[in-house]
Design a protein around this motif. Structure first.
Motif, PDB file in Angstrom:
ATOM      1  N   HIS A 190       0.852  -1.193   0.000  1.00  0.00           N
ATOM      2  CA  HIS A 190       0.000   0.000   0.000  1.00  0.00           C
ATOM      3  C   HIS A 190       0.888   1.244   0.000  1.00  0.00           C
ATOM      4  O   HIS A 190       1.980   1.251   0.585  1.00  0.00           O
ATOM      5  CB  HIS A 190      -0.914   0.002   1.224  1.00  0.00           C
ATOM      6  N   MET A 191       0.429   2.320  -0.664  1.00  0.00           N
ATOM      7  CA  MET A 191       1.285   3.489  -0.888  1.00  0.00           C
ATOM      8  C   MET A 191       0.546   4.792  -0.661  1.00  0.00           C
ATOM      9  O   MET A 191      -0.689   4.826  -0.641  1.00  0.00           O
ATOM     10  CB  MET A 191       1.788   3.479  -2.347  1.00  0.00           C
ATOM     11  N   ALA A 192       1.329   5.864  -0.510  1.00  0.00           N
ATOM     12  CA  ALA A 192       0.793   7.227  -0.494  1.00  0.00           C
ATOM     13  C   ALA A 192       1.589   8.050  -1.495  1.00  0.00           C
ATOM     14  O   ALA A 192       2.826   8.016  -1.491  1.00  0.00           O
ATOM     15  CB  ALA A 192       0.898   7.830   0.904  1.00  0.00           C
ATOM     16  N   PHE A 193       0.881   8.757  -2.376  1.00  0.00           N
ATOM     17  CA  PHE A 193       1.500   9.647  -3.359  1.00  0.00           C
ATOM     18  C   PHE A 193       1.260  11.083  -2.902  1.00  0.00           C
ATOM     19  O   PHE A 193       0.114  11.514  -2.768  1.00  0.00           O
ATOM     20  CB  PHE A 193       0.867   9.463  -4.743  1.00  0.00           C
ATOM     21  N   LEU A 194       2.348  11.817  -2.673  1.00  0.00           N
ATOM     22  CA  LEU A 194       2.247  13.174  -2.144  1.00  0.00           C
ATOM     23  C   LEU A 194       2.796  14.172  -3.152  1.00  0.00           C
ATOM     24  O   LEU A 194       3.945  14.067  -3.581  1.00  0.00           O
ATOM     25  CB  LEU A 194       3.033  13.286  -0.827  1.00  0.00           C
ATOM     26  N   GLY A 195       1.968  15.148  -3.552  1.00  0.00           N
ATOM     27  CA  GLY A 195       2.453  16.139  -4.501  1.00  0.00           C
ATOM     28  C   GLY A 195       1.371  17.081  -4.974  1.00  0.00           C
ATOM     29  O   GLY A 195       0.182  16.875  -4.710  1.00  0.00           O
ATOM     30  N   ASN A 196       1.798  18.126  -5.672  1.00  0.00           N
ATOM     31  CA  ASN A 196       0.881  19.139  -6.193  1.00  0.00           C
ATOM     32  C   ASN A 196       0.109  18.615  -7.404  1.00  0.00           C
ATOM     33  O   ASN A 196       0.454  17.570  -7.961  1.00  0.00           O
ATOM     34  CB  ASN A 196       1.673  20.401  -6.581  1.00  0.00           C
ATOM     35  N   PRO A 197      -0.919  19.357  -7.858  1.00  0.00           N
ATOM     36  CA  PRO A 197      -1.672  18.944  -9.049  1.00  0.00           C
ATOM     37  C   PRO A 197      -0.767  18.870 -10.275  1.00  0.00           C
ATOM     38  O   PRO A 197       0.194  19.636 -10.397  1.00  0.00           O
ATOM     39  CB  PRO A 197      -2.717  20.067  -9.221  1.00  0.00           C
ATOM     40  N   GLY A 198      -1.077  17.929 -11.166  1.00  0.00           N
ATOM     41  CA  GLY A 198      -0.346  17.835 -12.428  1.00  0.00           C
ATOM     42  C   GLY A 198       1.009  17.165 -12.344  1.00  0.00           C
ATOM     43  O   GLY A 198       1.744  17.131 -13.332  1.00  0.00           O
ATOM     44  N   THR A 199       1.364  16.631 -11.174  1.00  0.00           N
ATOM     45  CA  THR A 199       2.670  15.977 -11.042  1.00  0.00           C
ATOM     46  C   THR A 199       2.621  14.508 -11.470  1.00  0.00           C
ATOM     47  O   THR A 199       3.623  13.807 -11.388  1.00  0.00           O
ATOM     48  CB  THR A 199       3.198  16.089  -9.592  1.00  0.00           C
ATOM     49  N   GLY A 200       1.443  14.043 -11.893  1.00  0.00           N
ATOM     50  CA  GLY A 200       1.361  12.702 -12.480  1.00  0.00           C
ATOM     51  C   GLY A 200       0.892  11.609 -11.550  1.00  0.00           C
ATOM     52  O   GLY A 200       1.073  10.425 -11.853  1.00  0.00           O
ATOM     53  N   LYS A 201       0.272  11.956 -10.422  1.00  0.00           N
ATOM     54  CA  LYS A 201      -0.115  10.938  -9.439  1.00  0.00           C
ATOM     55  C   LYS A 201      -1.112   9.929 -10.018  1.00  0.00           C
ATOM     56  O   LYS A 201      -0.948   8.720  -9.865  1.00  0.00           O
ATOM     57  CB  LYS A 201      -0.681  11.612  -8.181  1.00  0.00           C
ATOM     58  N   THR A 202      -2.149  10.438 -10.685  1.00  0.00           N
ATOM     59  CA  THR A 202      -3.166   9.536 -11.243  1.00  0.00           C
ATOM     60  C   THR A 202      -2.585   8.705 -12.374  1.00  0.00           C
ATOM     61  O   THR A 202      -2.806   7.482 -12.450  1.00  0.00           O
ATOM     62  CB  THR A 202      -4.375  10.349 -11.763  1.00  0.00           C
ATOM     63  N   MET A 203      -1.822   9.327 -13.264  1.00  0.00           N
ATOM     64  CA  MET A 203      -1.215   8.611 -14.385  1.00  0.00           C
ATOM     65  C   MET A 203      -0.289   7.506 -13.881  1.00  0.00           C
ATOM     66  O   MET A 203      -0.300   6.380 -14.390  1.00  0.00           O
ATOM     67  CB  MET A 203      -0.434   9.584 -15.264  1.00  0.00           C
ATOM     68  N   VAL A 204       0.497   7.825 -12.857  1.00  0.00           N
ATOM     69  CA  VAL A 204       1.445   6.834 -12.321  1.00  0.00           C
ATOM     70  C   VAL A 204       0.697   5.699 -11.628  1.00  0.00           C
ATOM     71  O   VAL A 204       1.100   4.540 -11.720  1.00  0.00           O
ATOM     72  CB  VAL A 204       2.446   7.518 -11.372  1.00  0.00           C
ATOM     73  N   ALA A 205      -0.423   6.010 -10.956  1.00  0.00           N
ATOM     74  CA  ALA A 205      -1.219   4.954 -10.311  1.00  0.00           C
ATOM     75  C   ALA A 205      -1.700   3.943 -11.352  1.00  0.00           C
ATOM     76  O   ALA A 205      -1.669   2.727 -11.122  1.00  0.00           O
ATOM     77  CB  ALA A 205      -2.400   5.564  -9.577  1.00  0.00           C
ATOM     78  N   ARG A 206      -2.127   4.445 -12.519  1.00  0.00           N
ATOM     79  CA  ARG A 206      -2.566   3.536 -13.590  1.00  0.00           C
ATOM     80  C   ARG A 206      -1.394   2.694 -14.094  1.00  0.00           C
ATOM     81  O   ARG A 206      -1.545   1.493 -14.357  1.00  0.00           O
ATOM     82  CB  ARG A 206      -3.157   4.344 -14.750  1.00  0.00           C
ATOM     83  N   ALA A 207      -0.232   3.328 -14.219  1.00  0.00           N
ATOM     84  CA  ALA A 207       0.960   2.591 -14.668  1.00  0.00           C
ATOM     85  C   ALA A 207       1.374   1.545 -13.633  1.00  0.00           C
ATOM     86  O   ALA A 207       1.748   0.422 -13.983  1.00  0.00           O
ATOM     87  CB  ALA A 207       2.106   3.566 -14.919  1.00  0.00           C
ATOM     88  N   VAL A 208       1.274   1.902 -12.349  1.00  0.00           N
ATOM     89  CA  VAL A 208       1.625   0.971 -11.276  1.00  0.00           C
ATOM     90  C   VAL A 208       0.695  -0.238 -11.318  1.00  0.00           C
ATOM     91  O   VAL A 208       1.127  -1.382 -11.114  1.00  0.00           O
ATOM     92  CB  VAL A 208       1.561   1.670  -9.897  1.00  0.00           C
ATOM     93  N   GLY A 209      -0.600  -0.003 -11.601  1.00  0.00           N
ATOM     94  CA  GLY A 209      -1.537  -1.115 -11.721  1.00  0.00           C
ATOM     95  C   GLY A 209      -1.099  -2.096 -12.800  1.00  0.00           C
ATOM     96  O   GLY A 209      -1.101  -3.317 -12.591  1.00  0.00           O
ATOM     97  N   LYS A 210      -0.693  -1.572 -13.952  1.00  0.00           N
ATOM     98  CA  LYS A 210      -0.225  -2.420 -15.048  1.00  0.00           C
ATOM     99  C   LYS A 210       1.038  -3.187 -14.659  1.00  0.00           C
ATOM    100  O   LYS A 210       1.181  -4.375 -14.929  1.00  0.00           O
ATOM    101  CB  LYS A 210       0.064  -1.570 -16.289  1.00  0.00           C
TER     102      LYS A 210
END
Length: 357
Positions: free
Chosen positions: A129-149
């Motif tokens: 389990h993880m926590a992604f910390l950062g401002n908008p547009g830093t790629g958190k959602t995109m990276v979560a999808r990549a991590v799923g793959k």
């Protein structure tokens, strides 16, 4: 009883004292590690008949050969999966620590496959389990999808689905609504990733006399995180996420990996421009278009630095790129005439277009 022909041949050998049938089946590549309904391999039955060394040695040697073959196949498969992992990681800008962690997890899981192929018994890894910390547009959602793959690719998760939720997807308006609503989303995400965006919204900034149902949703999520059927990623801005981390004493026991998503530099934003232009899908308005050779990463980085403010870049980060490219395409349209016959020029975005964009 689920016995294979080799099981039956071993039984026959034990009573008849003849290994010919076992030998013939082994020559036909019969699986020496196959188990019957009682979990017994053909070799396991020999413990009931000590002294039959010829049969034991025959099975043991074939079992060693099959394990070496499986280990060799697992090795080739592991290398292919690691190559696929590296290909996926190559389109992520920055995030050095996250990439390192993903490589480490992947290697561990693939080594476990090799260990089991060699007949070793090893424990099952728990999904991280993880926590992604950062401002908008830093790629958190995109990276979560990549991590799923990636987690699915290397066998940590059975599926690559990522279920994206926010407070409104989890929290009900009345007493008794939040629990079932959250559990439905957890069931939907099972086998993959539950990505809780703006997770800090589950924890009120100020204490109120009224019960906040966001905390109830958070507790529901926490209750399933030890079962190993789902990976949860909490995402949000640095400071507000501290509320989530301190709201539940079991949070840091369950969420063991925290990743910082730094604001993107001008060079990283320029790299993202190139990555986006090279990975367009047919549904994208930029599909079929390309950058002019003069639009190097260095040139685009200088352009971004001169045409945007630091405040703008910090607030939007990667969110700058899509509208910039769409506007650049519109500027290309403005430059082109209807009687243009230069096919290459009709689809080539220049520095001038990017500047206008």
């Amino acid at each position: 009883n689920g016995m294979t022909p080799l099981h039956l041949a071993v039984w026959h050998s034990l009573t008849a004292g003849d290994c010919a049938t076992v030998s013939s089946l082994i020559d036909c590549n019969a699986d020496c590690s196959a188990e019957d309904n009682d979990g017994m391999t053909p070799l396991g039955y020999l413990s009931q008949a000590p002294g039959n060394e010829e049969l034991r040695n025959l099975l043991l040697e074939r079992l060693r050969q099959q394990r070496r073959q499986k280990a060799s196949e697992a090795c080739g498969d592991a290398k292919a999966k690691m190559d696929a992992l590296e290909k996926e990681l190559s389109v992520m800008v920055g995030l050095t620590s996250l990439k390192f962690q993903l490589r480490k997890w992947a290697k561990g899981v693939l080594l476990d496959e090799r260990r089991r192929a060699l007949g070793l018994q090893v424990g099952t890894r728990r999904p991280p389990h993880m926590a992604f910390l950062g401002n908008p547009g830093t790629g958190k959602t995109m990276v979560a999808r990549a991590v799923g793959k990636l987690l699915h690719l290397v066998g940590i998760l059975p599926t690559d689905k990522v279920t994206e939720v926010q407070r409104t997807d989890l929290v009900g308006e009345f007493v008794g609504h939040t629990g079932p609503k959250t559990r439905r989303k957890l069931a939907e995400a099972e086998g993959g990733i539950l990505f809780v965006d703006e997770a800090y919204r589950l924890v009120p900034a100020q204490k109120s006399d009224d019960k906040d149902y966001g905390l109830e949703a958070l507790e529901e999520i926490m209750s399933v995180m030890d079962r190993g059927k789902i990976v949860v990623i909490f995402a949000g801005y640095h400071e507000p996420m501290k509320r989530v981390i301190h709201s539940n004493e079991g949070f840091c026991r369950r969420v063991t990996k925290f990743f910082e998503f730094d604001d993107l530099s001008c060079e990283e934003l320029a790299t993202l421009v190139h990555i986006k232009m090279c990975n367009q899908v047919e549904e994208s308005p930029l599909y079929g278009f390309k950058l002019h050779p003069l639009c190097s990463v260095e040139a685009v980085a200088e352009l971004i630095e001169s045409k945007t403010s630091e405040k703008q870049r910090k607030e939007m980060n990667g969110g700058l790129i899509e509208p910039m490219l769409v506007n650049a395409r519109e500027n290309l349209d403005l430059r082109c005439d209807f009687d243009c016959v230069d096919a290459d020029g009709l689809v080539t975005i220049t520095l001038e277009d990017l500047e206008a964009g």
